[in-house]
Design a protein around this motif. Structure first.
Motif, PDB file in Angstrom:
ATOM      1  N   PHE A  36       0.845  -1.187   0.000  1.00  0.00           N
ATOM      2  CA  PHE A  36       0.000   0.000   0.000  1.00  0.00           C
ATOM      3  C   PHE A  36       0.887   1.246   0.000  1.00  0.00           C
ATOM      4  N   ALA A  37       0.380   2.323  -0.549  1.00  0.00           N
ATOM      5  CA  ALA A  37       1.142   3.572  -0.592  1.00  0.00           C
ATOM      6  C   ALA A  37       1.470   4.043   0.821  1.00  0.00           C
ATOM      7  N   GLN A  38       2.712   4.492   0.999  1.00  0.00           N
ATOM      8  CA  GLN A  38       3.177   4.941   2.307  1.00  0.00           C
ATOM      9  C   GLN A  38       3.656   6.391   2.280  1.00  0.00           C
ATOM     10  N   GLY A  39       3.550   7.058   1.139  1.00  0.00           N
ATOM     11  CA  GLY A  39       4.024   8.433   1.053  1.00  0.00           C
ATOM     12  C   GLY A  39       5.496   8.553   0.733  1.00  0.00           C
ATOM     13  N   ASP A  40       6.137   7.446   0.337  1.00  0.00           N
ATOM     14  CA  ASP A  40       7.578   7.458   0.063  1.00  0.00           C
ATOM     15  C   ASP A  40       7.908   7.234  -1.409  1.00  0.00           C
ATOM     16  N   TYR A  41       6.913   7.371  -2.291  1.00  0.00           N
ATOM     17  CA  TYR A  41       7.076   7.205  -3.732  1.00  0.00           C
ATOM     18  C   TYR A  41       7.449   5.786  -4.136  1.00  0.00           C
ATOM     19  N   SER A  42       7.180   4.820  -3.275  1.00  0.00           N
ATOM     20  CA  SER A  42       7.485   3.432  -3.608  1.00  0.00           C
ATOM     21  C   SER A  42       6.379   2.777  -4.428  1.00  0.00           C
ATOM     22  N   VAL A  43       5.217   3.415  -4.497  1.00  0.00           N
ATOM     23  CA  VAL A  43       4.107   2.943  -5.315  1.00  0.00           C
ATOM     24  C   VAL A  43       3.996   3.850  -6.544  1.00  0.00           C
ATOM     25  N   THR A  44       3.835   3.245  -7.710  1.00  0.00           N
ATOM     26  CA  THR A  44       3.881   3.985  -8.967  1.00  0.00           C
ATOM     27  C   THR A  44       2.961   5.199  -8.976  1.00  0.00           C
ATOM     28  N   SER A  45       1.759   5.073  -8.451  1.00  0.00           N
ATOM     29  CA  SER A  45       0.800   6.177  -8.496  1.00  0.00           C
ATOM     30  C   SER A  45       1.313   7.422  -7.785  1.00  0.00           C
ATOM     31  N   GLU A  46       2.159   7.240  -6.767  1.00  0.00           N
ATOM     32  CA  GLU A  46       2.680   8.387  -6.039  1.00  0.00           C
ATOM     33  C   GLU A  46       3.701   9.171  -6.861  1.00  0.00           C
ATOM     34  N   VAL A  47       4.284   8.524  -7.868  1.00  0.00           N
ATOM     35  CA  VAL A  47       5.327   9.153  -8.688  1.00  0.00           C
ATOM     36  C   VAL A  47       4.717   9.929  -9.854  1.00  0.00           C
ATOM     37  N   ALA A  48       3.454   9.737 -10.123  1.00  0.00           N
ATOM     38  CA  ALA A  48       2.804  10.369 -11.274  1.00  0.00           C
ATOM     39  C   ALA A  48       2.847  11.890 -11.168  1.00  0.00           C
ATOM     40  N   SER A  49       3.059  12.537 -12.302  1.00  0.00           N
ATOM     41  CA  SER A  49       3.037  14.007 -12.315  1.00  0.00           C
ATOM     42  C   SER A  49       1.643  14.523 -12.003  1.00  0.00           C
ATOM     43  N   ALA A  50       0.638  13.750 -12.355  1.00  0.00           N
ATOM     44  CA  ALA A  50      -0.748  13.975 -11.913  1.00  0.00           C
ATOM     45  C   ALA A  50      -1.307  15.334 -12.322  1.00  0.00           C
ATOM     46  N   GLN A  51      -1.057  15.715 -13.543  1.00  0.00           N
ATOM     47  CA  GLN A  51      -1.675  16.891 -14.132  1.00  0.00           C
ATOM     48  C   GLN A  51      -2.804  16.432 -15.050  1.00  0.00           C
ATOM     49  N   TRP A  52      -4.013  16.871 -14.775  1.00  0.00           N
ATOM     50  CA  TRP A  52      -5.131  16.536 -15.650  1.00  0.00           C
ATOM     51  C   TRP A  52      -4.853  17.099 -17.041  1.00  0.00           C
ATOM     52  N   GLU A  53      -5.159  16.289 -18.051  1.00  0.00           N
ATOM     53  CA  GLU A  53      -5.000  16.728 -19.429  1.00  0.00           C
ATOM     54  C   GLU A  53      -6.028  16.007 -20.284  1.00  0.00           C
ATOM     55  N   PHE A  54      -6.567  16.703 -21.267  1.00  0.00           N
ATOM     56  CA  PHE A  54      -7.549  16.073 -22.147  1.00  0.00           C
ATOM     57  C   PHE A  54      -6.832  15.157 -23.131  1.00  0.00           C
ATOM     58  N   PRO A  55      -7.344  13.934 -23.333  1.00  0.00           N
ATOM     59  CA  PRO A  55      -6.658  12.973 -24.222  1.00  0.00           C
ATOM     60  C   PRO A  55      -6.627  13.443 -25.678  1.00  0.00           C
ATOM     61  N   PRO A  56      -5.592  13.026 -26.415  1.00  0.00           N
ATOM     62  CA  PRO A  56      -4.440  12.247 -25.955  1.00  0.00           C
ATOM     63  C   PRO A  56      -3.429  13.135 -25.252  1.00  0.00           C
ATOM     64  N   GLY A  57      -2.978  12.704 -24.073  1.00  0.00           N
ATOM     65  CA  GLY A  57      -2.015  13.471 -23.298  1.00  0.00           C
ATOM     66  C   GLY A  57      -0.590  13.152 -23.714  1.00  0.00           C
ATOM     67  N   ILE A  58       0.333  14.006 -23.286  1.00  0.00           N
ATOM     68  CA  ILE A  58       1.726  13.831 -23.676  1.00  0.00           C
ATOM     69  C   ILE A  58       2.291  12.512 -23.163  1.00  0.00           C
ATOM     70  N   CYS A  59       1.814  12.047 -21.984  1.00  0.00           N
ATOM     71  CA  CYS A  59       2.353  10.790 -21.440  1.00  0.00           C
ATOM     72  C   CYS A  59       1.776   9.559 -22.128  1.00  0.00           C
ATOM     73  N   GLY A  60       0.876   9.764 -23.088  1.00  0.00           N
ATOM     74  CA  GLY A  60       0.390   8.646 -23.879  1.00  0.00           C
ATOM     75  C   GLY A  60       1.055   8.542 -25.234  1.00  0.00           C
ATOM     76  N   ARG A  61       2.075   9.356 -25.464  1.00  0.00           N
ATOM     77  CA  ARG A  61       2.712   9.426 -26.771  1.00  0.00           C
ATOM     78  C   ARG A  61       3.605   8.223 -27.066  1.00  0.00           C
ATOM     79  N   HIS A  62       3.750   7.327 -26.111  1.00  0.00           N
ATOM     80  CA  HIS A  62       4.568   6.146 -26.368  1.00  0.00           C
ATOM     81  C   HIS A  62       3.888   5.188 -27.337  1.00  0.00           C
ATOM     82  N   ARG A  63       2.597   5.364 -27.554  1.00  0.00           N
ATOM     83  CA  ARG A  63       1.866   4.376 -28.336  1.00  0.00           C
ATOM     84  C   ARG A  63       2.209   4.483 -29.816  1.00  0.00           C
ATOM     85  N   LEU A  64       2.361   3.323 -30.443  1.00  0.00           N
ATOM     86  CA  LEU A  64       2.811   3.266 -31.829  1.00  0.00           C
ATOM     87  C   LEU A  64       1.670   3.500 -32.812  1.00  0.00           C
TER      88      LEU A  64
END
Length: 379
Positions: A36-64
């Motif tokens: 479970f998240a502990q506030g130490d960035y050990s869980v992926t969701s805690e590391v997210a930049s977490a800026q709302w953006e309308f799709p397609p967002g810049i972090c979805g640009r990996h898709r081929l």
């Protein structure tokens, strides 16, 4: 057993919002996670930049290839409205409403994707489109590649540490049970045992990267990303109170894969700025992360070139370098009842878009769970 009960596997933002929505609709819920998240960035969701953006967002640009954006667009607006309500209690939820400026290397009126974006976002009252924002915000228009257009919208930025802590508290207050545990092997062969062990009639798979094994889904893969944390105290530059994104990916291995660096500059809480970002395929090492690495240095250099007020910051002024693995999927996000098991629901593959799609995809999980329960009641 209550007629509506669910085991949610995975306690990142996707699992926690799913548990919350199920609880809201009268389900008994057990939330199961290895960690479970502990506030130490050990869980992926805690590391997210977490800026709302309308799709397609810049972090979805990996898709081929391009995928159907119908669900992501719907989910992101559900999340937008939910986060707007949560921003009224930002000290507890970690959700802050701020202007977001998105800069583009092409005119919005000249590309089909951006023309569609204008149409889609016109329903948001604060949406504005103007080249004047380039000079107004102080962007260097030729530092990376030419910046020729911009739009702005008031949108949520989320301190994910606070947000997930709030989610856990809310779930507990609504009666959720929290259980530590790890599942190995294919999930579908263990469903009946899990239902019996946790006294539930529906299992929801929100395991992110672990779905590669648990759902036997070889389309799931990790995308490593770095983020830099610097001070937002008004000392080295005026305090930043808006977010910046540049919709342009600089590819690291042209012709080989879609690994890239891009630019976002996002206030986090009251005292930090998060700078990113990067997408690296085939890289999973999260150890020894600091400013001696080439990519974190490149992220700061690019951000400083793009947004000159940052030029007072040097490598030594970076408080922390954080790395995480986005749970990507080489296909659409999986949000469905398993075709081979009516009591197993999947909700994974959100990649770098999980925060701002979370509430919407969770609402659809509840609909799927109701459908599954309805199937059982007819048997």
């Amino acid at each position: 057993m209550k007629s509506k009960s669910a085991l949610v596997i995975g306690a990142g933002v996707i699992g926690a919002t799913t548990a919350y929505e199920l609880l809201e609709k009268g389900y008994d819920v057990t939330l199961l996670a290895k960690q479970f998240a502990q506030g130490d960035y050990s869980v992926t969701s805690e590391v997210a930049s977490a800026q709302w953006e309308f799709p397609p967002g810049i972090c979805g640009r990996h898709r081929l290839v391009d995928f159907n954006l119908e669900n992501p667009k719907k989910w992101t607006m559900v999340s937008y409205k939910k986060f707007l309500a949560l921003s009224k209690n930002s000290s507890q939820t970690g959700v802050v409403w701020r202007p977001l400026y998105v800069f583009l290397p092409e005119k919005m009126e000249e590309t089909p994707e951006q023309i569609q974006r204008i149409k889609d976002m016109s329903i948001i009252p604060t949406f504005k489109h103007s080249t004047n924002f380039i000079k107004q915000i102080g962007i260097s228009p030729t530092a990376i590649v030419p910046v020729v257009d911009c739009y702005t919208v008031d949108a949520p930025t989320i301190d994910t540490v606070k947000f997930i802590e709030w989610l856990y508290k809310q779930c507990r207050a609504k009666g959720a049970k929290f259980a530590n545990g790890e599942i190995k092997g294919k999930l579908i062969g263990q469903i009946e045992d899990l239902k019996a062990k946790y006294n539930v009639n529906v299992v929801v798979n929100c395991t992110g990267l672990a779905a590669r094994e648990l759902a036997d889904d070889k389309k799931v893969s990790p995308l490593r990303g770095y983020v830099l944390k610097i001070r937002n105290d008004g000392v080295l530059m005026p305090k930043l109170d808006f977010s910046i994104i540049f919709h342009h990916a600089i590819f690291l291995n042209p012709g080989k894969d879609n690994s890239n660096v891009h630019i976002y500059i996002i206030p986090r809480g009251d005292h930090s700025i998060w700078i990113g970002g990067s997408v690296e395929e085939h890289e999973t090492d999260l150890t020894g992360v600091d400013m001696s690495h080439a990519i974190p240095r490149r992220l700061l250099d690019n951000a400083k070139a793009f947004f000159p007020p940052l030029r007072a910051f040097d490598y030594k002024d970076v408080d922390q370098v954080i790395a995480g693995l986005r749970p990507a999927r080489e296909d659409e996000i999986r949000n469905e009842i398993d075709p081979e098991c009516a009591s197993l629901i999947h909700n994974y593959g959100h990649a770098g878009n999980g925060i701002y799609l979370s509430w919407g995809s969770a609402v659809d999980v509840v609909k799927l769970a109701d459908k599954a329960v309805g199937i059982f009641s007819k048997l």
